[in-house]
Design a protein around this motif. Structure first.
Motif, PDB file in Angstrom:
ATOM      1  N   LYS A 176      55.583  41.733  35.761  1.00 40.27           N
ATOM      2  CA  LYS A 176      54.381  41.298  36.432  1.00 40.27           C
ATOM      3  C   LYS A 176      53.301  41.713  35.737  1.00 40.27           C
ATOM      4  O   LYS A 176      52.211  41.112  35.867  1.00 40.27           O
ATOM      5  CB  LYS A 176      54.313  41.744  37.729  1.00 40.27           C
ATOM      6  CG  LYS A 176      55.457  41.227  38.813  1.00 40.27           C
ATOM      7  CD  LYS A 176      55.351  41.958  40.177  1.00 40.27           C
ATOM      8  CE  LYS A 176      56.014  41.444  41.023  1.00 40.27           C
ATOM      9  NZ  LYS A 176      56.049  42.095  42.350  1.00 40.27           N
ATOM     10  N   HIS A 178      52.736  41.581  32.323  1.00 44.05           N
ATOM     11  CA  HIS A 178      52.332  40.899  31.274  1.00 44.05           C
ATOM     12  C   HIS A 178      51.302  39.777  31.483  1.00 44.05           C
ATOM     13  O   HIS A 178      51.241  39.108  32.499  1.00 44.05           O
ATOM     14  CB  HIS A 178      53.532  39.807  30.637  1.00 44.05           C
ATOM     15  CG  HIS A 178      54.438  40.934  30.350  1.00 44.05           C
ATOM     16  ND1 HIS A 178      55.880  40.604  30.088  1.00 44.05           N
ATOM     17  CD2 HIS A 178      54.454  42.258  30.057  1.00 44.05           C
ATOM     18  CE1 HIS A 178      56.441  41.624  29.768  1.00 44.05           C
ATOM     19  NE2 HIS A 178      55.790  42.787  29.599  1.00 44.05           N
ATOM     20  N   GLY A 179      50.175  39.876  30.625  1.00 43.46           N
ATOM     21  CA  GLY A 179      49.181  38.560  30.729  1.00 43.46           C
ATOM     22  C   GLY A 179      47.967  39.203  31.807  1.00 43.46           C
ATOM     23  O   GLY A 179      47.145  38.421  32.067  1.00 43.46           O
ATOM     24  N   ALA A 180      48.046  40.394  32.357  1.00 48.68           N
ATOM     25  CA  ALA A 180      47.140  40.647  33.394  1.00 48.68           C
ATOM     26  C   ALA A 180      45.842  40.940  32.751  1.00 48.68           C
ATOM     27  O   ALA A 180      45.786  41.134  31.274  1.00 48.68           O
ATOM     28  CB  ALA A 180      47.568  42.075  33.783  1.00 48.68           C
ATOM     29  N   ARG A 181      44.804  40.702  33.350  1.00 49.74           N
ATOM     30  CA  ARG A 181      43.285  40.565  32.946  1.00 49.74           C
ATOM     31  C   ARG A 181      42.789  42.092  33.199  1.00 49.74           C
ATOM     32  O   ARG A 181      42.853  42.527  34.382  1.00 49.74           O
ATOM     33  CB  ARG A 181      42.449  39.766  33.668  1.00 49.74           C
ATOM     34  CG  ARG A 181      43.152  38.205  33.178  1.00 49.74           C
ATOM     35  CD  ARG A 181      42.424  37.117  34.178  1.00 49.74           C
ATOM     36  NE  ARG A 181      41.087  36.976  33.542  1.00 49.74           N
ATOM     37  CZ  ARG A 181      40.050  37.405  34.464  1.00 49.74           C
ATOM     38  NH1 ARG A 181      40.261  37.798  35.558  1.00 49.74           N
ATOM     39  NH2 ARG A 181      38.733  37.166  34.144  1.00 49.74           N
ATOM     40  N   GLN A 195      37.324  43.217  22.850  1.00 44.26           N
ATOM     41  CA  GLN A 195      38.578  42.988  22.040  1.00 44.26           C
ATOM     42  C   GLN A 195      38.937  43.450  20.829  1.00 44.26           C
ATOM     43  O   GLN A 195      40.048  43.717  20.521  1.00 44.26           O
ATOM     44  CB  GLN A 195      38.592  41.361  22.285  1.00 44.26           C
ATOM     45  CG  GLN A 195      38.936  40.886  23.800  1.00 44.26           C
ATOM     46  CD  GLN A 195      38.983  39.471  23.737  1.00 44.26           C
ATOM     47  OE1 GLN A 195      39.471  38.978  22.613  1.00 44.26           O
ATOM     48  NE2 GLN A 195      38.784  38.778  24.745  1.00 44.26           N
ATOM     49  N   ALA A 204      45.875  44.496  23.642  1.00 44.02           N
ATOM     50  CA  ALA A 204      46.280  43.340  23.184  1.00 44.02           C
ATOM     51  C   ALA A 204      47.906  43.422  23.033  1.00 44.02           C
ATOM     52  O   ALA A 204      48.750  42.733  23.206  1.00 44.02           O
ATOM     53  CB  ALA A 204      45.792  42.720  22.087  1.00 44.02           C
ATOM     54  N   GLY A 207      50.166  43.443  25.642  1.00 38.20           N
ATOM     55  CA  GLY A 207      50.595  42.410  26.269  1.00 38.20           C
ATOM     56  C   GLY A 207      49.716  41.840  27.404  1.00 38.20           C
ATOM     57  O   GLY A 207      50.153  41.044  28.180  1.00 38.20           O
ATOM     58  N   VAL A 208      48.610  42.544  27.494  1.00 44.79           N
ATOM     59  CA  VAL A 208      47.526  42.165  28.629  1.00 44.79           C
ATOM     60  C   VAL A 208      46.421  41.712  28.026  1.00 44.79           C
ATOM     61  O   VAL A 208      46.121  41.708  26.768  1.00 44.79           O
ATOM     62  CB  VAL A 208      47.040  43.370  29.336  1.00 44.79           C
ATOM     63  CG1 VAL A 208      48.382  44.103  30.184  1.00 44.79           C
ATOM     64  CG2 VAL A 208      46.529  44.460  28.731  1.00 44.79           C
ATOM     65  N   ARG A 209      45.335  41.167  28.659  1.00 45.93           N
ATOM     66  CA  ARG A 209      43.985  40.446  28.297  1.00 45.93           C
ATOM     67  C   ARG A 209      43.103  41.254  28.719  1.00 45.93           C
ATOM     68  O   ARG A 209      42.819  41.561  29.721  1.00 45.93           O
ATOM     69  CB  ARG A 209      44.229  38.799  29.072  1.00 45.93           C
ATOM     70  CG  ARG A 209      44.999  37.942  28.140  1.00 45.93           C
ATOM     71  CD  ARG A 209      44.862  36.512  29.042  1.00 45.93           C
ATOM     72  NE  ARG A 209      45.178  36.728  30.519  1.00 45.93           N
ATOM     73  CZ  ARG A 209      44.894  35.517  31.291  1.00 45.93           C
ATOM     74  NH1 ARG A 209      43.960  34.532  30.847  1.00 45.93           N
ATOM     75  NH2 ARG A 209      45.310  35.586  32.492  1.00 45.93           N
ATOM     76  N   ASN A 210      42.045  41.028  27.634  1.00 50.92           N
ATOM     77  CA  ASN A 210      40.897  42.068  27.841  1.00 50.92           C
ATOM     78  C   ASN A 210      39.700  40.898  28.347  1.00 50.92           C
ATOM     79  O   ASN A 210      39.499  40.112  27.775  1.00 50.92           O
ATOM     80  CB  ASN A 210      40.375  42.548  26.561  1.00 50.92           C
ATOM     81  CG  ASN A 210      39.181  43.658  26.578  1.00 50.92           C
ATOM     82  OD1 ASN A 210      38.598  43.554  27.712  1.00 50.92           O
ATOM     83  ND2 ASN A 210      39.375  44.692  25.835  1.00 50.92           N
ATOM     84  N   ASP A 233      42.183  41.946  37.008  1.00 54.60           N
ATOM     85  CA  ASP A 233      43.348  42.215  37.924  1.00 54.60           C
ATOM     86  C   ASP A 233      43.567  43.592  37.807  1.00 54.60           C
ATOM     87  O   ASP A 233      44.015  44.258  38.890  1.00 54.60           O
ATOM     88  CB  ASP A 233      44.508  41.605  37.228  1.00 54.60           C
ATOM     89  CG  ASP A 233      44.628  40.058  36.972  1.00 54.60           C
ATOM     90  OD1 ASP A 233      44.452  39.445  38.150  1.00 54.60           O
ATOM     91  OD2 ASP A 233      44.908  39.357  35.974  1.00 54.60           O
TER      92      ASP A 233
END
Length: 296
Positions: A176, A178-181, A195, A204, A207-210, A233
């Motif tokens: 869950k 993975h890809g969280a902002r 970033q 990064a 596996g999450v997004r800044n 998130d």
């Protein structure tokens, strides 16, 4: 007429002298700092003043803590450095206090305002300022060369530990996450991790997004309203001042805050997270723990 044995003796002495000179030349140390300046040392410096906590920590992790004779007021790890003389802030230390310690070299950041003054007084200054993962690896290498630390004991070993820890932290995250902002506040202002910073690069790799755009730079200062617009998130805050945590106006309405996906790191953890050095391995685990808790 010169006797044959005397000629041979003189020849041997000449050869030995040349060999000694060549050995001394090969033993000399030449490094380039982050100002692009090349500095020469006849031998590894024995007396060191460090004005940047990440450099202090890196030196100690290379088993070279014994060379330190003074540090800036923010260098507080490992425990042994707290007993050393403090010469003030890293950017604007007391020049007189630094000179009084008679260092062979002063380690500081590129942004320090005392480099020229220290050099004018005859001190050697090495300016290093890691901002990215690649910078950290390079700076570890420079320190290893300067202090003649074998690679397997110094830069290579430390970087392997950091790299392996980040990879392990990424693998520990629940699907869950993975890809969280994610929004990461470095200090009040708010100053945030972009970033292109080493913190952003760690996020990064997890596996999450800044949510902070790369074009804003590594550590931009943003308005508190930025977070209200981007609706991250997960929110991570480094509260290194140990002041009571007070969110910005409007934050209590953010879904991340209402859902408890707000991680506030105290002074000790904050130091770990914002210093680009050997404790980046621990920093990756702290971030991963926050993310795992947010998406249980």
């Amino acid at each position: 007429m010169t006797r044959p044995w005397l000629r041979w003796t003189r020849l041997i002495c000449t050869v030995l002298a040349l060999a000694g000179a060549a050995s001394a030349a090969s033993a000399a140390i030449a490094i380039q700092d982050d100002r692009g300046r090349t500095l020469q040392f006849d031998a590894p410096p024995q007396r060191v003043v460090s004005l940047l906590p990440s450099l202090t920590e890196s030196l100690c992790e290379m088993q070279q803590c014994h060379r330190l004779v003074g540090v800036d007021r923010y260098s507080n790890w490992p425990q042994a450095v707290r007993a050393l003389p403090q010469v003030g802030g890293g950017l604007d230390p007391s020049v007189e206090a630094v000179v009084a310690l008679q260092p062979d070299v002063v380690l500081l950041s590129v942004s320090s305002r005392v480099s020229d003054r220290l050099e004018a007084l005859g001190l050697k200054v090495v300016a290093l300022e890691p901002k990215t993962h690649a910078d950290v690896r390079r700076v570890l290498g420079v320190l290893g060369e300067l202090f003649a630390v074998p690679r397997e004991q110094g830069a290579q070993r430390l970087w392997r530990v950091i790299d392996a820890a980040v990879q392990a932290a990424a693998q520990s995250l629940p699907p869950k996450a993975h890809g969280a902002r994610v929004y990461f506040e470095v200090s009040r202002g708010p100053y945030v991790a972009g970033q292109t910073s080493f913190i952003g690069e760690t996020l990064a790799r997890l596996g999450v997004r800044n949510v902070v755009p790369a074009e804003l730079g590594p550590f931009p200062r943003l308005s508190p309203e930025f977070v209200l617009r981007v609706q991250p998130d997960v929110i991570m805050v480094s509260n290194r001042s140990a002041q009571p945590m007070a969110t910005y106006p409007g934050w209590k309405h953010l879904p991340a805050v209402q859902a408890g996906r707000l991680c506030v790191f105290g002074p000790e953890q904050g130091d770990v997270l914002v210093r680009p050095g050997p404790r980046m391995a621990e920093a990756a685990r702290l971030m991963a723990d926050c993310l795992s808790g947010a998406f249980r």
